[in-house]
Write a protein that holds these residues in place. Structure first.
Motif, PDB file in Angstrom:
ATOM      1  N   UNK A  39      -4.178  -0.418 -18.730  1.00 14.20           N
ATOM      2  CA  UNK A  39      -4.689   0.064 -17.443  1.00 14.20           C
ATOM      3  C   UNK A  39      -5.266  -1.100 -16.649  1.00 14.20           C
ATOM      4  N   UNK A  40      -6.073  -1.918 -17.317  1.00 15.30           N
ATOM      5  CA  UNK A  40      -6.665  -3.078 -16.651  1.00 15.30           C
ATOM      6  C   UNK A  40      -5.616  -4.066 -16.181  1.00 15.30           C
ATOM      7  N   UNK A 142      -8.011  11.217 -15.598  1.00 13.03           N
ATOM      8  CA  UNK A 142      -8.753  10.020 -15.196  1.00 13.03           C
ATOM      9  C   UNK A 142      -7.901   8.768 -15.334  1.00 13.03           C
ATOM     10  N   UNK A 143      -7.194   8.645 -16.457  1.00 14.73           N
ATOM     11  CA  UNK A 143      -6.344   7.473 -16.683  1.00 14.73           C
ATOM     12  C   UNK A 143      -5.197   7.438 -15.686  1.00 14.73           C
ATOM     13  N   UNK A 144      -4.614   8.600 -15.427  1.00 14.45           N
ATOM     14  CA  UNK A 144      -3.500   8.686 -14.480  1.00 14.45           C
ATOM     15  C   UNK A 144      -3.927   8.223 -13.095  1.00 14.45           C
ATOM     16  N   UNK A 148      -2.802   4.748 -11.239  1.00 19.18           N
ATOM     17  CA  UNK A 148      -2.103   4.845  -9.960  1.00 19.18           C
ATOM     18  C   UNK A 148      -2.843   4.073  -8.875  1.00 19.18           C
ATOM     19  N   UNK A 149      -4.163   4.209  -8.835  1.00 17.28           N
ATOM     20  CA  UNK A 149      -4.960   3.516  -7.822  1.00 17.28           C
ATOM     21  C   UNK A 149      -4.829   2.003  -7.955  1.00 17.28           C
TER      22      UNK A 149
END
Length: 198
Positions: A39-40, A142-144, A148-149
């Motif tokens: 994610x990072x 939250x992860x999604x 995406x952001x």
């Protein structure tokens, strides 16, 4: 709109160059992802969609963004991407997303906003691919949304803004003088000169 041979050649050259960059970026993604998590590491996303806005900004023809991204993704795959076939498949979705940004304005608006939108929509396209492949259950909400952001922001900055910088730098060398981007600018220059001379 017919493509001229020089436009096809330039698209191929840029797609190959971007594809090689994609491969190197993919290799760099492995240690960075290990350090900050996938994610990072999403901040790296934008580079993987830069082919679309670069080629579309120069050529200014329907399909340019899509063709460039798919071609670059194919080069990444064929040169040994550890992502395998998914490198090409996600490229198709990212290319569609990028193409939509230019289609929205009827392929008549090529400015920084459109290039940034191209990067953002490419991120949306990429996420749609990931959801289709992994399923909605793969991500928490939250992860999604976080992923995406991060991808959208990276697409805007490293995809759209950086693409404009790259093309403007190339334009200063004169290598793009025979392409649509410079033809439009010359027409605008003549129009402005005529208006000021009235």
């Amino acid at each position: 709109m017919k493509w001229k041979m020089k436009e096809i050649v330039l698209t191929v050259i840029l797609a190959v160059a971007c594809g090689v960059i994609y491969l190197g970026w993919s290799t760099l993604w492995i240690p960075i992802s290990a350090l900050v998590g996938p994610v990072g590491a999403g901040f790296m996303f934008g580079i993987w969609v830069i082919a679309s806005p670069i080629v579309a900004y120069i050529i200014r023809k329907p399909g340019a963004a899509f063709i460039a991204e798919v071609a670059a993704a194919a080069v990444e795959l064929l040169t040994g991407s550890h992502f395998g076939l998914s490198a090409l498949l996600v490229g198709v979705f990212q290319g569609i997303g990028s193409e939509v940004a230019f289609a929205i304005f009827g392929y008549k608006r090529y400015n920084l906003f459109t290039l940034m939108l191209s990067g953002a929509l490419a991120a949306v396209g990429g996420m749609i691919y990931n959801l289709l492949v992994n399923g909605f259950g793969y991500y928490t909400t939250e992860i999604l949304l976080t992923t995406l952001a991060i991808h959208v922001i990276s697409g805007i900055v490293l995809g759209g803004c950086l693409a404009k910088f790259v093309v403007e730098s190339l334009a200063k060398t004169g290598v793009l003088d025979q392409y649509e981007i410079m033809k439009v600018r010359r027409k605008q220059g003549h129009a402005d000169a005529n208006v000021s001379g009235m």
